[in-house]
Structures are given as C-alpha cells and as structure tokens.
Scaffold this motif. Structure first.
Motif, short mmCIF file in Angstrom:
data_model
loop_
_atom_site.label_atom_id
_atom_site.label_comp_id
_atom_site.label_asym_id
_atom_site.label_seq_id
_atom_site.Cartn_x
_atom_site.Cartn_y
_atom_site.Cartn_z
N ARG A 7 0.84 -1.21 0.00
CA ARG A 7 0.00 0.00 0.00
C ARG A 7 0.88 1.26 0.00
O ARG A 7 2.03 1.21 0.42
CB ARG A 7 -0.90 0.00 1.24
CG ARG A 7 -0.15 0.34 2.53
CD ARG A 7 -1.00 0.08 3.76
NE ARG A 7 -0.35 0.56 4.98
CZ ARG A 7 0.57 -0.08 5.67
NH1 ARG A 7 1.00 -1.27 5.25
NH2 ARG A 7 1.10 0.43 6.77
N ARG A 49 1.76 4.93 1.62
CA ARG A 49 1.75 5.36 3.02
C ARG A 49 1.40 6.84 3.12
O ARG A 49 1.77 7.62 2.24
CB ARG A 49 3.12 5.16 3.67
CG ARG A 49 3.68 3.74 3.61
CD ARG A 49 2.80 2.77 4.38
NE ARG A 49 3.52 1.56 4.76
CZ ARG A 49 3.71 0.50 3.97
NH1 ARG A 49 3.23 0.50 2.75
NH2 ARG A 49 4.37 -0.55 4.42
N GLY A 98 10.71 13.32 8.37
CA GLY A 98 11.80 12.36 8.58
C GLY A 98 11.28 10.93 8.55
O GLY A 98 11.90 10.04 7.95
N ILE A 99 10.15 10.70 9.19
CA ILE A 99 9.55 9.36 9.14
C ILE A 99 9.23 8.98 7.70
O ILE A 99 9.50 7.86 7.25
CB ILE A 99 8.28 9.30 10.02
CG1 ILE A 99 8.65 9.42 11.50
CG2 ILE A 99 7.50 8.02 9.76
CD1 ILE A 99 7.48 9.30 12.45
N VAL A 108 10.67 10.03 5.00
CA VAL A 108 11.93 9.71 4.30
C VAL A 108 12.31 8.25 4.61
O VAL A 108 12.68 7.49 3.71
CB VAL A 108 13.05 10.68 4.73
CG1 VAL A 108 14.42 10.16 4.29
CG2 VAL A 108 12.80 12.07 4.14
N GLY A 109 12.20 7.86 5.87
CA GLY A 109 12.51 6.48 6.24
C GLY A 109 11.59 5.48 5.56
O GLY A 109 12.04 4.44 5.05
N LEU A 110 10.31 5.79 5.50
CA LEU A 110 9.35 4.90 4.83
C LEU A 110 9.68 4.79 3.34
O LEU A 110 9.56 3.71 2.74
CB LEU A 110 7.93 5.44 5.00
CG LEU A 110 7.30 5.29 6.39
CD1 LEU A 110 6.03 6.14 6.50
CD2 LEU A 110 6.96 3.82 6.68
N ILE A 141 12.67 5.19 1.90
CA ILE A 141 13.89 4.38 1.73
C ILE A 141 13.54 2.90 1.95
O ILE A 141 14.01 2.01 1.23
CB ILE A 141 15.00 4.83 2.68
CG1 ILE A 141 15.44 6.27 2.37
CG2 ILE A 141 16.22 3.91 2.57
CD1 ILE A 141 16.45 6.85 3.37
N ASP A 142 12.70 2.65 2.94
CA ASP A 142 12.27 1.29 3.25
C ASP A 142 11.65 0.64 2.00
O ASP A 142 11.99 -0.49 1.64
CB ASP A 142 11.25 1.34 4.39
CG ASP A 142 10.79 -0.03 4.84
OD1 ASP A 142 11.65 -0.85 5.20
OD2 ASP A 142 9.58 -0.29 4.83
N LEU A 189 14.33 -0.07 -0.62
CA LEU A 189 15.18 -1.22 -0.27
C LEU A 189 14.48 -2.53 -0.57
O LEU A 189 15.11 -3.51 -0.98
CB LEU A 189 15.56 -1.17 1.22
CG LEU A 189 16.63 -0.14 1.62
CD1 LEU A 189 16.73 -0.06 3.13
CD2 LEU A 189 17.98 -0.52 1.02
N ASP A 190 13.17 -2.55 -0.34
CA ASP A 190 12.41 -3.77 -0.60
C ASP A 190 11.92 -3.85 -2.03
O ASP A 190 11.14 -4.74 -2.37
CB ASP A 190 11.20 -3.84 0.35
CG ASP A 190 11.61 -4.19 1.77
OD1 ASP A 190 12.79 -4.57 1.97
OD2 ASP A 190 10.77 -4.08 2.67
N ARG A 229 9.62 -2.22 -3.38
CA ARG A 229 8.16 -2.13 -3.42
C ARG A 229 7.78 -0.86 -4.18
O ARG A 229 8.51 0.13 -4.13
CB ARG A 229 7.59 -2.05 -2.00
CG ARG A 229 7.36 -3.40 -1.36
CD ARG A 229 6.71 -3.25 0.01
NE ARG A 229 7.66 -2.86 1.04
CZ ARG A 229 7.60 -1.73 1.72
NH1 ARG A 229 6.65 -0.86 1.48
NH2 ARG A 229 8.50 -1.47 2.64
N ALA A 286 17.68 15.26 3.54
CA ALA A 286 17.81 13.81 3.39
C ALA A 286 16.98 13.30 2.21
O ALA A 286 17.43 12.46 1.43
CB ALA A 286 17.40 13.10 4.68
N HIS A 308 18.90 11.47 -0.93
CA HIS A 308 18.66 10.05 -1.24
C HIS A 308 17.77 9.86 -2.46
O HIS A 308 17.33 8.75 -2.74
CB HIS A 308 18.15 9.32 0.00
CG HIS A 308 19.18 9.26 1.09
ND1 HIS A 308 20.25 8.40 1.04
CD2 HIS A 308 19.35 9.99 2.21
CE1 HIS A 308 21.03 8.60 2.09
NE2 HIS A 308 20.51 9.56 2.82
#
Lengths: 284, 317
Positions: free
Chosen positions: A66, A68, A129-130, A132-134, A136-137, A140-141, A143, A167, A171
């Motif tokens: 899904r 986010r 920031g969260i 950005v992490g999602l 990158i996540d 990486l997968d 998806r 960031a 990235h």
C-alpha cells in the motif's frame, strides 16, 4: 494511469470533501476541543489522497504494497479520521468518540490504536523524517509503495523538517511527496509575522525538490500534481498548497483564532448551515 | 592475580556483531549521523553499502528516518554520541521511535565522562535518566566487549526500541559475555556488601572487591548492564543477603541507576545504599580515566564509600 478525472468522480470527491468539513465541525464541537482551522484547510488534500491517488485497501490496512500517508501535522486528525471513516476504514459513527477516553481516535493519530494510520504524529517537525525512512524502506524492498506526507506551514519553521528535506533530496526519493498545507496561520498568529518562511517554493527547490504550487482547495489541480509526481524517479516532490485556514466556515477563515479552539453549540450550528447542512438536519 | 586484564574496544565489538547480524538478516539497516568512525559501523558499510546510511549532522532526522525505516518491522541500528542520540534527538526518540513502537536500536557511542578531551558539552551524563524514563524503551550499558556483543544480539532479537550506551574507551574484559536482558550478572559472589555497577565502572567494582577480600570481606558484584528491564529480584536478593549496596555509575546521581536502586530498596527492602555517580555538574576536558578519578570514581573514593557502608553494618570499625 489516470489523467483527466471524470466529472462524476470529481463531483463525488467534492461531496466527500464537504462531508469531511461537516464532520470536522461536529467532532471538534462534541469533543469541546481540537483544531478546526488546520483541519478544514487540508480537506481537499486528504480527500484527493485517500479517495483517488493512494493505493490502499481499507479492508487490509496492513497490505505491504500500500501507499503510506504520514499526517505530520497530527493536530489535523479530525479531517484524517473523517476521510478514513468515509473511505471505509471504520464506521462514521465511531467519529463520535474522537478525543474521548479509550477511543481509537486520539487527539493526534496513533498508529497502534487505529489500523490505517501509518505513523503516530503530534509533535511537529518529525513526520517528514519518518516519511523519508518509509520511502527508503520501500526502495530497499523494491516495493512500488509511494509515501505521502502532509505538513503544516508552521512546522516548516522546525529544524527537523529541514534536516529531512536535505535527506529526501540527497537520497533521491522519487517515491516521496510532501504536501505543505500553506494556510498562513499558526497557533500564535500569522506565519509571516511570527517567523517568515517565504520564499518557501524557492527554498524547497533550492533544497533539491521538485516543486509544484497550487490552490489547495482545487481538486483537479491537486490530482494533476499528484499524478505528475508519479513520473519523478530521482527527486522528491513538494506540493505547496495555498489554502485557507478554516476553509468553508466564514468566521473561521483566515485567522489563527480557530487553530486550536472548538466551536460552541451555536457556532457549530452556524458552521454546519454554512457547510450546506439543511436546518432540519443540523444534528449535534 | 594474573595482572591487568586485556582491554578491548566496545565499538569494535559492536561493529563485528553488526556484521554478523547483517549477514543473517538481509533487511537490517545501519544509520549514522556523521560519527560512523566513533560508532564502529565502517565495516558494515563496506560490506553492505546499500544498507548503510550516513544522515550527516542531522541527529533528529536520523532518528525519525530510523523510525520510518523500522515501522514495518525492519531492524534498524542508529548510532551517534550519547549527547546527540539521547539529548539532541530526545523528542524524536520519544515520539517517532517509542510512541510508534518502532524497531529502532539507538547506539550511543561514545558516552559519558569517558568522552574526555572534547569537554563537558559532549559528555552526556544525563542520557540514562532520559532513556529509561521512556515507556517501552530497553536500556543497556555493557561493561566490556563480550557484553557489548551479547547485548547487540539481544536487542536485535527483542522487538521494539532500545538504547545501547557504549563507552568510547576500551574496557577490560570482565563479563565473559554474561549478558541477558532483564538479568543482572553476578560477576562475583559475596555476603558482606553488594556493589551494583555498570559500564566502565564494573572493572573498578571488581578491583575494590578484590582489595576487600584481602582483608577478609566478601563483596558481591552485580553487573546491571540491563538497566531496563531491571532485575529487581537480583537487587532485592542482594539487599537481603548482604544488607548494604554501593552503586557505581558513570552518570548523574540525580537520574541514574543509583536513584533506581535507592527507590527500589526503599519500597521493598530498605537497606543502606550509597551512590557514587557524577554529582549535579557538567564535565570538562581531561584524559578520560583521569576525569573519572576527578569526578569521584577513583579506587580510593570507591573503597571509602564501601568502608562507610561496611561500618554502618558493623562489619568493620
């Protein structure tokens, strides 16, 4: 991929937005607290995301693929909850529990209480920031997930937001879209009088983001910008949405007074009438 | 005595543990904030370049990004100096990590007075109080390289937020890897006095226990590397068995483990407790171990405190 929005879809989205506005008034009135001004200003942004642009399934809020959504300005929770309920995540009836003890509908979104909320927020300057992490996540997968984050303009004064902007560009997160609800007011007053953030679009561009500036109440414009952002592969997109704080309720518009103040009964009734609720159906 | 024990780097032990964890778990990610050399993650970054991110001097964003990466269960290690990890980024740790229940392991290295020469601004002696006060946070302070390795594996295995505080200076091997979350490690048995110690002071506790043994006094030494969850039963057993507790921690006495020991015993089994920690002041520049002596952790001072406790119990006069 969709492009021009059929008129009947647009019509339905506009009706939904109006329902969400009414819910915001009812919820903040019933709770006797909350943030109507900045909830009313993000209604079209959230409607466009949840009802059209985002890949999601209300029946399966944990679907890995899904998209986010991070509501970084967590105090706009009434608008988010209403849009989620009307999208089918839970019953519209549950909106009555907003801010009551034991409710899943906390004053600010809590992902662990309410499935469908992707990140818990409230304190400002953290959501980007969260996101950005999602983003990158997801990359990486490998998806196809896209990440949307809705920021207030007040939180564009927070250092954490600017760290995360660096960031996101560094990235090359083409799967990240930040929507700034530029309603020009924060708790203490007008944003340009308290701490000027202009020229915001220039700053965002200088930070390496694709930028789009639009009318944050114009659904076709919003949808075009969101569609356009799909094409970006290596740059995140920032949509600066010019909005009206308190949009749709004349006495709440363009003032900081209703940032964090709930309407009383008489005010809520007036607001609902202005939002097109027939007098006989004004039900608080 | 067989001479001074071997000293080893905690950050290198952490770096090696990360390599193994990275081999086992292809989704594990490591973040830094421009202090990758200090946190010992260089080898991980060389081996797994796609899973190592340096966020720059943006500690708060590093923590939020770590949370975002971890929300779907990915294990994320994020490291920087304790003053930034726990201090600079505090509300990001609280909201983005803990409130979200994100699977983020913060690794604070270097930490405490042992930061040394760089001075008081970057010597966090308040971080344990901040971190152990956060709901859902696991807090560990390993005393040597072997314990660091075990603690790194343990926090990786346990879901949810963790804070691992590592000394930047090499520490003597004292634990033989005896680390378990929620369990104090009894490094020495004893019945006259208990010393509760953590991190860089565990080896000093053992040295003082040795000295006391030479005059016939038996000291139990408990390594409380697992600060949270806290091994209350081991503490209360020590209170019952030995009747007096000395706490050694390279941290402010106001909010550290000494305060926790005093409160826990007072509520459950009151015995005399003395706390040796950093008084309510900031640190300053100095050679790391000289600073520790200067701020109250010299072997003489520790022996004096132990002596006071033994006197209050009538074990010595």
């Amino acid at each position: 991929m969709g492009d021009e929005v059929p008129p009947e879809v647009l019509d339905s989205l506009q009706r939904t937005a109006q329902e969400v506005r009414r819910d915001v008034v009812r919820m903040t009135y019933r709770a006797g607290s909350g943030h109507p001004g900045g909830s009313l200003s993000v209604v079209e942004l959230l409607t466009a995301l949840l009802f059209r642009e985002m890949r999601l399934d209300p029946e399966r809020p944990d679907l890995p693929d899904r998209d986010r959504l991070v509501l970084s300005k967590g105090h706009a929770a009434p608008a988010l909850y209403s849009a989620m309920a009307r999208r089918g995540f839970f019953s519209v009836e549950e909106l009555r529990t907003f801010r009551t003890l034991g409710s899943r509908l906390q004053g600010t979104p809590d992902r662990r209480r309410l499935p469908g909320v992707d990140a818990s927020t409230g304190g400002l300057g953290q959501g980007l920031g969260i996101a950005v992490g999602l983003a990158i996540d997801a990359r990486l997968d490998t998806r196809a997930t896209r990440v949307f984050v809705v920021l207030g303009d007040g939180e564009c004064q927070a250092g954490g937001t600017w760290e995360a902007l660096l960031a996101g560009a560094h990235h090359r997160l083409g799967n990240l879209v930040a929507l700034v609800d530029r309603n020009r007011f924060e708790t203490d007053g007008a944003t340009d009088e308290i701490l000027e953030i202009e020229p915001l679009v220039d700053k965002l561009r200088a930070f390496g983001w694709r930028t789009v500036e639009l009318d944050g109440h114009d659904l076709p414009e919003i949808l075009r910008a969101l569609t356009g952002a799909r094409a970006s592969t290596d740059r995140p997109t920032a949509i600066v949405a010019h909005t009206v704080k308190g949009k749709g309720v004349s006495f709440m518009e363009n003032t900081h007074v209703w940032h964090g103040r709930a309407p009383n009964r008489e005010e809520a009734e007036r607001a609902l009438l202005e939002l097109g609720v027939p007098p006989a159906e004004v039900d608080l | 005595m067989t001479g001074a024990p071997h000293r080893a780097s905690l950050r290198e032990a952490y770096g090696r543990a990360l390599l193994e964890l990275g081999e086992r778990d292809a989704r594990l990610v490591v973040l830094d904030a421009d202090l990758a050399a200090a946190t010992g993650t260089g080898e991980f970054a060389r081996r797994f370049p796609k899973r190592a991110f340096d966020l720059g001097v943006a500690d708060a964003a590093m923590v939020a990004v770590a949370a975002g990466l971890a929300l779907d269960g990915r294990t994320v290690f994020a490291g920087t100096n304790a003053v930034f990890a726990a201090g600079e980024a505090y509300n990001f740790v609280r909201q983005s990590v803990c409130f979200n229940g994100a699977n983020v392991k913060l690794v604070a290295c270097p930490s405490g007075l042992l930061v040394g020469l760089d001075g008081g601004t970057v010597q966090s002696v308040e971080d344990l109080g901040l971190m152990r006060g956060l709901p859902e946070m696991t807090v560990v302070v390993p005393a040597d390289a072997a314990s660091t390795r075990a603690a790194t594996f343990a926090v990786a295995e346990r879901g949810g937020p963790a804070y691992v505080r590592l000394a930047g200076e090499p520490l003597p091997d004292v634990t033989a890897g005896a680390f378990e979350l929620g369990r104090a490690a009894e490094l020495r048995a004893g019945s006259d006095l208990t010393i509760v110690a953590l991190g860089a002071l565990v080896h000093r506790a053992l040295a003082v226990a040795n000295d006391l043994a030479e005059i016939g006094l038996s000291t139990r030494v408990l390594d409380f590397a697992s600060v949270k969850p806290f091994d209350e039963p081991a503490l209360l057993r020590a209170a019952r068995d030995t009747g007096a507790i000395l706490v050694l921690e390279e941290h402010s006495v106001l909010t550290g483990v000494g305060a926790l020991v005093a409160a826990t015993t007072a509520e459950n089994y009151p015995v005399p407790v003395r706390r040796v920690g950093v008084p309510d002041v900031f640190g300053e520049s100095g050679e790391p171990w000289a600073l520790l002596d200067r701020y109250g952790f010299s072997p003489d001072r520790i022996r004096d405190e132990a002596w006071e406790l033994l006197k209050s119990r009538g074990k010595v006069s």
